[in-house]
Write an enzyme that holds these catalytic residues in place. Structure first.
Site, PDB file in Angstrom:
ATOM      1  N   TYR A 146     -47.867   7.549 140.778  1.00 53.98           N
ATOM      2  CA  TYR A 146     -47.892   6.292 139.796  1.00 53.98           C
ATOM      3  C   TYR A 146     -48.453   5.051 140.421  1.00 53.98           C
ATOM      4  CZ  TYR A 146     -44.348   9.566 137.633  1.00 53.98           C
ATOM      5  OH  TYR A 146     -43.950  10.609 136.898  1.00 53.98           O
TER       6      TYR A 146
ATOM      7  N   SER B 225     -40.613  13.141 129.193  1.00 51.45           N
ATOM      8  CA  SER B 225     -41.095  12.882 128.029  1.00 51.45           C
ATOM      9  C   SER B 225     -40.072  13.360 126.957  1.00 51.45           C
ATOM     10  CB  SER B 225     -42.464  13.586 127.611  1.00 51.45           C
ATOM     11  OG  SER B 225     -43.500  13.185 128.476  1.00 51.45           O
ATOM     12  N   PRO B 226     -38.738  12.870 127.107  1.00 42.83           N
ATOM     13  CA  PRO B 226     -37.750  13.339 126.294  1.00 42.83           C
ATOM     14  C   PRO B 226     -37.795  12.804 124.839  1.00 42.83           C
ATOM     15  CG  PRO B 226     -36.856  11.662 127.925  1.00 42.83           C
ATOM     16  CD  PRO B 226     -38.359  11.899 128.258  1.00 42.83           C
TER      17      PRO B 226
ATOM     18  N   GLN C 158     -43.055  10.209 123.721  1.00 47.28           N
ATOM     19  CA  GLN C 158     -43.916   9.004 123.705  1.00 47.28           C
ATOM     20  C   GLN C 158     -43.478   8.062 122.337  1.00 47.28           C
ATOM     21  OE1 GLN C 158     -46.674  11.490 124.488  1.00 47.28           O
ATOM     22  NE2 GLN C 158     -45.861  11.339 126.730  1.00 47.28           N
TER      23      GLN C 158
ATOM     24  N   LEU D  47     -39.923  10.193 118.395  1.00 44.10           N
ATOM     25  CA  LEU D  47     -38.482  10.758 118.169  1.00 44.10           C
ATOM     26  C   LEU D  47     -37.702   9.362 117.863  1.00 44.10           C
ATOM     27  CD1 LEU D  47     -37.717  13.635 120.447  1.00 44.10           C
ATOM     28  CD2 LEU D  47     -38.022  13.639 118.063  1.00 44.10           C
TER      29      LEU D  47
ATOM     30  N   GLY E  47     -38.837   7.425 115.340  1.00 46.12           N
ATOM     31  CA  GLY E  47     -38.892   7.348 114.126  1.00 46.12           C
ATOM     32  C   GLY E  47     -39.649   6.171 113.538  1.00 46.12           C
ATOM     33  N   LYS E  48     -40.064   5.157 114.573  1.00 52.37           N
ATOM     34  CA  LYS E  48     -40.764   4.072 114.113  1.00 52.37           C
ATOM     35  C   LYS E  48     -42.200   4.261 113.778  1.00 52.37           C
ATOM     36  CE  LYS E  48     -42.121   3.055 119.022  1.00 52.37           C
ATOM     37  NZ  LYS E  48     -42.136   2.010 120.053  1.00 52.37           N
TER      38      LYS E  48
END
Length: 328
Positions: free
Chosen positions: A68, A214-215, A218, A221, A223-224
């Site tokens: 990273y 990655s729960p 990205q 989930l 909903g946006k």
């Protein structure tokens, strides 16, 4: 600083007690390097604020990596903890060795660089970032055993290991009197492959913690993007090319998004909090997750996840709809 009233879990068979959510620190890479360039550069003061809020909300561990930003994330995390004057036992650190084009000898050769990047802080969990290197699992775990014996690290984990490699890693460590603490893998309501490829079952059998990265897929989930697909045009980086962000992907996953919205309204929380809460409770204490946070409201979302519980009926209904739209 940390809200110690929240329940903690054992990391594998180790003595470490961790919160069900850790903070993923990939976004602290300062925009450096091929991997770190996935995220825009963050100011140190913003990183400090996110770390502070996470700690205050009950998150007590942070997941970073050599890859990273070529150590920039490690240094930014360490600097934040120093700036906040946090005691080491209240902010556990997990980092990772990068195996690509390297052999197991690099694990012991480069450990002092990792410690230097972390400004001398304890490495509570040291992980093999992925299974592809010039060495096999045994050689890598033998090197990890050496680090344990020399008190350079406290516990060993792996990442992206399949069932066979995970079992082998645990066996090699146990032959030296240790055990594998964790396997960090991709896992979410839209990617449940570890449930059918043997990884999750083996983790439960061996007492290895699954760390889900990655729960939130990205942000899908949340909903946006379903509510406002035009937002996809503003996404930077490679994730915008994922099938999940295509029109067909949005349509396929909409039943799950609608259900998450229903439960969000029921519990007075957000959809992301419902998705994360399911992830860290559906399999008992086996699965923990490391959502990131590049803004303060992301950190607030994370810690809010720890402050409620879904009922078994809620989780079972989410499970059923998730199965119809996710990868297995």
């Amino acid at each position: 600083m940390t809200d110690t009233s929240l329940p903690l879990r054992k990391l594998g068979h180790s003595n470490l007690k961790i919160s069900a959510l850790g903070l993923g620190c990939w976004q602290f890479s300062k925009g450096k390097g091929l991997v770190g360039g996935f995220w825009p550069e963050m100011k140190q003061e913003d990183i400090d604020a996110i770390v502070k809020l996470s700690l205050e909300g009950g998150i007590n561990w942070f997941d970073t990596a050599e890859a990273y930003g070529k150590g920039e994330s490690e240094t930014a995390l360490a600097e934040a903890l120093n700036n906040l004057e946090v005691e080491e036992e209240k902010a556990l650190i997990a980092t990772k060795w990068w195996p690509l084009l390297r052999g197991a000898g690099s694990i012991t050769i480069t450990i002092d660089k990792r410690i230097k990047a972390l400004q001398g802080k304890t490495i509570d969990l040291y992980q093999i970032h992925q299974p592809f290197s010039f060495s096999g699992v045994k050689a890598e775990m033998d090197a990890m055993n050496e680090l344990l014996e020399n008190n350079k690290i406290k516990n060993v984990g792996v990442s992206n290991f399949n069932e066979a490699k995970m079992r082998e890693a645990d066996q090699v460590l146990k032959s030296a009197g240790y055990s594998l603490a964790s396997n960090q893998v991709k896992y979410s309501l839209l990617d449940r492959r570890i449930e059918t490829n043997g990884v999750l079952d083996a983790a439960k059998e061996l007492g290895i913690t699954i760390i889900a990265y990655s729960p939130l897929e990205q942000g899908i989930l949340s909903g946006k993007f379903h509510k406002n697909p035009e937002m996809i045009k503003n996404i930077s980086g490679p994730r915008k090319y994922s099938n999940l962000f295509k029109k067909s992907g949005l349509e396929k996953t909409r039943p799950l998004i609608d259900l998450l919205e229903k439960f969000a309204e029921k519990h007075g929380v957000s959809q992301t909090q419902i998705a994360l809460n399911w992830l860290i409770h559906f399999h008992g204490d086996t699965v923990v997750a490391i959502p990131g946070a590049s803004k303060l409201h992301h950190a607030q979302e994370n810690i809010g996840t720890l402050q409620f519980s879904l009922s078994k009926e809620d989780m079972d209904e989410i499970d059923l709809v998730s199965r119809a739209v996710s990868k297995f």
